[in-house]
Design a protein around this motif. Structure first.
Motif, PDB file in Angstrom:
ATOM      1  N   GLU A 138       0.815  -1.208   0.000  1.00 55.58           N
ATOM      2  CA  GLU A 138       0.000   0.000   0.000  1.00 55.58           C
ATOM      3  C   GLU A 138       0.855   1.267   0.000  1.00 55.58           C
ATOM      4  O   GLU A 138       0.329   2.364  -0.131  1.00 55.58           O
ATOM      5  CB  GLU A 138      -0.930   0.009   1.223  1.00 55.58           C
ATOM      6  CG  GLU A 138      -1.972  -1.104   1.211  1.00 55.58           C
ATOM      7  CD  GLU A 138      -2.916  -1.014   2.386  1.00 55.58           C
ATOM      8  OE1 GLU A 138      -2.800  -0.043   3.164  1.00 55.58           O
ATOM      9  OE2 GLU A 138      -3.778  -1.900   2.527  1.00 55.58           O
ATOM     10  N   TYR A 139       2.139   1.127   0.146  1.00 55.67           N
ATOM     11  CA  TYR A 139       2.996   2.298   0.316  1.00 55.67           C
ATOM     12  C   TYR A 139       3.759   2.640  -0.964  1.00 55.67           C
ATOM     13  O   TYR A 139       4.113   1.767  -1.760  1.00 55.67           O
ATOM     14  CB  TYR A 139       3.966   2.079   1.485  1.00 55.67           C
ATOM     15  CG  TYR A 139       3.237   1.997   2.814  1.00 55.67           C
ATOM     16  CD1 TYR A 139       2.948   3.154   3.532  1.00 55.67           C
ATOM     17  CD2 TYR A 139       2.791   0.777   3.302  1.00 55.67           C
ATOM     18  CE1 TYR A 139       2.255   3.086   4.730  1.00 55.67           C
ATOM     19  CE2 TYR A 139       2.089   0.702   4.502  1.00 55.67           C
ATOM     20  CZ  TYR A 139       1.820   1.861   5.204  1.00 55.67           C
ATOM     21  OH  TYR A 139       1.121   1.790   6.376  1.00 55.67           O
ATOM     22  N   LEU A 140       4.024   3.940  -1.097  1.00 51.59           N
ATOM     23  CA  LEU A 140       4.735   4.457  -2.264  1.00 51.59           C
ATOM     24  C   LEU A 140       6.086   3.773  -2.445  1.00 51.59           C
ATOM     25  O   LEU A 140       6.553   3.584  -3.570  1.00 51.59           O
ATOM     26  CB  LEU A 140       4.921   5.969  -2.119  1.00 51.59           C
ATOM     27  CG  LEU A 140       5.748   6.683  -3.183  1.00 51.59           C
ATOM     28  CD1 LEU A 140       5.090   6.572  -4.546  1.00 51.59           C
ATOM     29  CD2 LEU A 140       5.949   8.145  -2.797  1.00 51.59           C
ATOM     30  N   VAL A 145      10.800   0.981  -5.131  1.00 53.66           N
ATOM     31  CA  VAL A 145      11.656  -0.208  -5.155  1.00 53.66           C
ATOM     32  C   VAL A 145      11.686  -0.800  -6.561  1.00 53.66           C
ATOM     33  O   VAL A 145      12.750  -1.125  -7.109  1.00 53.66           O
ATOM     34  CB  VAL A 145      11.172  -1.260  -4.133  1.00 53.66           C
ATOM     35  CG1 VAL A 145      11.796  -2.629  -4.420  1.00 53.66           C
ATOM     36  CG2 VAL A 145      11.517  -0.825  -2.713  1.00 53.66           C
ATOM     37  N   GLY A 146      10.510  -0.936  -7.168  1.00 51.57           N
ATOM     38  CA  GLY A 146      10.441  -1.479  -8.519  1.00 51.57           C
ATOM     39  C   GLY A 146      11.162  -0.595  -9.525  1.00 51.57           C
ATOM     40  O   GLY A 146      11.897  -1.090 -10.391  1.00 51.57           O
ATOM     41  N   ALA A 147      10.965   0.728  -9.414  1.00 46.79           N
ATOM     42  CA  ALA A 147      11.608   1.653 -10.339  1.00 46.79           C
ATOM     43  C   ALA A 147      13.125   1.608 -10.206  1.00 46.79           C
ATOM     44  O   ALA A 147      13.857   1.626 -11.211  1.00 46.79           O
ATOM     45  CB  ALA A 147      11.094   3.070 -10.104  1.00 46.79           C
ATOM     46  N   CYS A 148      13.611   1.537  -8.956  1.00 43.58           N
ATOM     47  CA  CYS A 148      15.063   1.451  -8.736  1.00 43.58           C
ATOM     48  C   CYS A 148      15.629   0.162  -9.308  1.00 43.58           C
ATOM     49  O   CYS A 148      16.672   0.163  -9.981  1.00 43.58           O
ATOM     50  CB  CYS A 148      15.375   1.545  -7.245  1.00 43.58           C
ATOM     51  SG  CYS A 148      15.157   3.189  -6.541  1.00 43.58           S
ATOM     52  N   ASP A 149      14.954  -0.949  -9.049  1.00 41.33           N
ATOM     53  CA  ASP A 149      15.425  -2.232  -9.581  1.00 41.33           C
ATOM     54  C   ASP A 149      15.462  -2.226 -11.101  1.00 41.33           C
ATOM     55  O   ASP A 149      16.387  -2.761 -11.721  1.00 41.33           O
ATOM     56  CB  ASP A 149      14.522  -3.365  -9.095  1.00 41.33           C
ATOM     57  CG  ASP A 149      14.925  -3.880  -7.717  1.00 41.33           C
ATOM     58  OD1 ASP A 149      15.663  -3.163  -7.007  1.00 41.33           O
ATOM     59  OD2 ASP A 149      14.504  -4.989  -7.344  1.00 41.33           O
ATOM     60  N   LEU A 273      -1.777  10.238 -15.902  1.00 41.32           N
ATOM     61  CA  LEU A 273      -2.710   9.228 -15.402  1.00 41.32           C
ATOM     62  C   LEU A 273      -1.989   8.056 -14.725  1.00 41.32           C
ATOM     63  O   LEU A 273      -2.623   7.073 -14.361  1.00 41.32           O
ATOM     64  CB  LEU A 273      -3.570   8.698 -16.549  1.00 41.32           C
ATOM     65  CG  LEU A 273      -4.380   9.745 -17.317  1.00 41.32           C
ATOM     66  CD1 LEU A 273      -5.122   9.086 -18.467  1.00 41.32           C
ATOM     67  CD2 LEU A 273      -5.352  10.469 -16.392  1.00 41.32           C
ATOM     68  N   LEU A 274      -0.672   8.174 -14.548  1.00 44.63           N
ATOM     69  CA  LEU A 274       0.090   7.068 -13.980  1.00 44.63           C
ATOM     70  C   LEU A 274      -0.361   6.707 -12.574  1.00 44.63           C
ATOM     71  O   LEU A 274      -0.371   5.536 -12.192  1.00 44.63           O
ATOM     72  CB  LEU A 274       1.583   7.407 -13.973  1.00 44.63           C
ATOM     73  CG  LEU A 274       2.335   7.140 -15.279  1.00 44.63           C
ATOM     74  CD1 LEU A 274       3.748   7.699 -15.200  1.00 44.63           C
ATOM     75  CD2 LEU A 274       2.371   5.652 -15.583  1.00 44.63           C
ATOM     76  N   ARG A 275      -0.754   7.697 -11.796  1.00 47.71           N
ATOM     77  CA  ARG A 275      -1.225   7.402 -10.441  1.00 47.71           C
ATOM     78  C   ARG A 275      -2.424   6.455 -10.497  1.00 47.71           C
ATOM     79  O   ARG A 275      -2.505   5.489  -9.738  1.00 47.71           O
ATOM     80  CB  ARG A 275      -1.599   8.689  -9.708  1.00 47.71           C
ATOM     81  CG  ARG A 275      -2.117   8.418  -8.297  1.00 47.71           C
ATOM     82  CD  ARG A 275      -2.478   9.698  -7.560  1.00 47.71           C
ATOM     83  NE  ARG A 275      -2.910   9.365  -6.218  1.00 47.71           N
ATOM     84  CZ  ARG A 275      -2.461   9.964  -5.123  1.00 47.71           C
ATOM     85  NH1 ARG A 275      -1.530  10.899  -5.209  1.00 47.71           N
ATOM     86  NH2 ARG A 275      -2.921   9.628  -3.937  1.00 47.71           N
ATOM     87  N   ALA A 281      -3.375  -1.134  -9.937  1.00 47.14           N
ATOM     88  CA  ALA A 281      -2.458  -2.261  -9.773  1.00 47.14           C
ATOM     89  C   ALA A 281      -2.342  -2.712  -8.321  1.00 47.14           C
ATOM     90  O   ALA A 281      -1.699  -3.706  -8.029  1.00 47.14           O
ATOM     91  CB  ALA A 281      -1.085  -1.913 -10.301  1.00 47.14           C
ATOM     92  N   GLY A 282      -3.008  -1.969  -7.417  1.00 40.67           N
ATOM     93  CA  GLY A 282      -3.008  -2.366  -6.010  1.00 40.67           C
ATOM     94  C   GLY A 282      -2.117  -1.552  -5.119  1.00 40.67           C
ATOM     95  O   GLY A 282      -1.961  -1.877  -3.939  1.00 40.67           O
ATOM     96  N   PHE A 283      -1.518  -0.496  -5.657  1.00 42.57           N
ATOM     97  CA  PHE A 283      -0.669   0.370  -4.827  1.00 42.57           C
ATOM     98  C   PHE A 283      -1.521   1.518  -4.304  1.00 42.57           C
ATOM     99  O   PHE A 283      -2.037   2.333  -5.073  1.00 42.57           O
ATOM    100  CB  PHE A 283       0.483   0.927  -5.654  1.00 42.57           C
ATOM    101  CG  PHE A 283       1.400  -0.132  -6.204  1.00 42.57           C
ATOM    102  CD1 PHE A 283       2.445  -0.637  -5.440  1.00 42.57           C
ATOM    103  CD2 PHE A 283       1.226  -0.620  -7.502  1.00 42.57           C
ATOM    104  CE1 PHE A 283       3.301  -1.593  -5.949  1.00 42.57           C
ATOM    105  CE2 PHE A 283       2.076  -1.576  -8.012  1.00 42.57           C
ATOM    106  CZ  PHE A 283       3.102  -2.082  -7.232  1.00 42.57           C
TER     107      PHE A 283
END
Length: 286
Positions: A138-140, A145-149, A273-275, A281-283
């Motif tokens: 649920e957290y940003l 984490v995904g973007a960094c990876d 519209l990315l948010r 997606a569940g975030f």
């Protein structure tokens, strides 16, 4: 004469001078082929009609996957797109200026923020201990984490591709319409496409070189952040204008920077519209 993929640069100083468009101000004590590969990076948008083999793609993917991953979560997947129709569709997402080099690239690698494996593990854990709630997604931070990876994966892939004699070009433009990219790739709603990379053999006739970066003095800080140095880019506007003038493309870095954060740039595609995409997606973005 502009620096191209075939232009020889004999010393580390030559290579660093090309990177900044100015004297580097230091001489490296050590130099090697890996550093040369990284410092001489350039984007390739014109390709030879030559196949990138499955073995090469697997080798590049192995190098990408070998990059560090936060907490070993491995919330990243990559799709290697070779189908001509799919590449054309991705080119349409990129827009008219990018369609030619996307649609003609031998391979388009698309990285996705992929929580599928976490979801499955959580489902199994909750079946065993239903009293425990797993709310981390649920957290940003999970998106970051995904973007960094993905950034680590993709840069490893670029270095690997260069070492094999291939060229690359990043595609942030796929975020113009993430939902459409997901449809093209057959990704479920909770798997979000984030970054693309074109891979192929560079056409040596392409009129492109090593684009200068802002001076290292504005980028590299020692022990603490220097606010004055960070905004002092010196003659960079003129250096970049001179670089683009070689290709008949007059440009100002500062005006371009401002235009890219203006209202038209933000809403010309669907990036605003990315948010919504990540929420679906569940975030929860807490």
């Amino acid at each position: 004469m502009p620096e191209t993929a075939s232009t020889p640069m004999t010393t580390p100083t030559d290579q660093l001078r090309a990177r900044w468009g100015a004297e580097p101000g230091f001489t490296p004590e050590e130099w090697n082929p890996t550093l040369e590969t990284m410092v001489s990076h350039r984007s390739v948008r014109q390709w030879l009609d030559r196949e990138v083999t499955e073995n090469q793609i697997r080798t590049i993917a192995a190098a990408a996957q070998s990059g560090s991953t936060s907490s070993n979560k491995q919330v990243v997947s990559v799709v290697a797109v070779r189908d001509p129709e799919a590449k054309r569709a991705l080119g349409e997402v990129g827009g008219p200026n990018q369609f030619p080099h996307i649609s003609t690239a031998p391979v388009v690698l698309v990285w996705l923020i992929d929580t599928s494996r976490i979801r499955k593990a959580v489902e199994q854990a909750q079946a065993e201990k239903p009293q425990i709630e797993y709310t981390g997604a649920e957290y940003l931070d999970e998106i970051l984490v995904g973007a960094c990876d993905i950034g680590v994966n993709a840069q490893n892939a670029v270095v690997a591709a260069r070492s094999l004699g291939l060229g690359t070009c990043y595609l942030g433009s796929l975020r113009n319409n993430v939902e459409r990219v997901g449809e093209i790739l057959g990704a479920p709603e909770h798997v979000v496409p984030f970054l693309g990379l074109l891979v192929g053999y560079p056409d040596p006739e392409e009129p492109a070189g090593i684009k200068p970066r802002i001076p290292q003095s504005a980028y590299l800080h020692w022990d603490s952040y220097d606010a004055a140095a960070a905004t002092d880019v010196g003659d960079y506007d003129q250096i970049l204008a001179d670089y683009f003038a070689q290709y008949g493309k007059p440009s100002s870095w500062t005006s371009g920077l401002v235009s890219r954060v203006g209202p038209k740039a933000v809403k010309v595609a669907k990036r605003h519209l990315l948010r919504r995409v990540f929420e679906r997606a569940g975030f929860a973005l807490k």
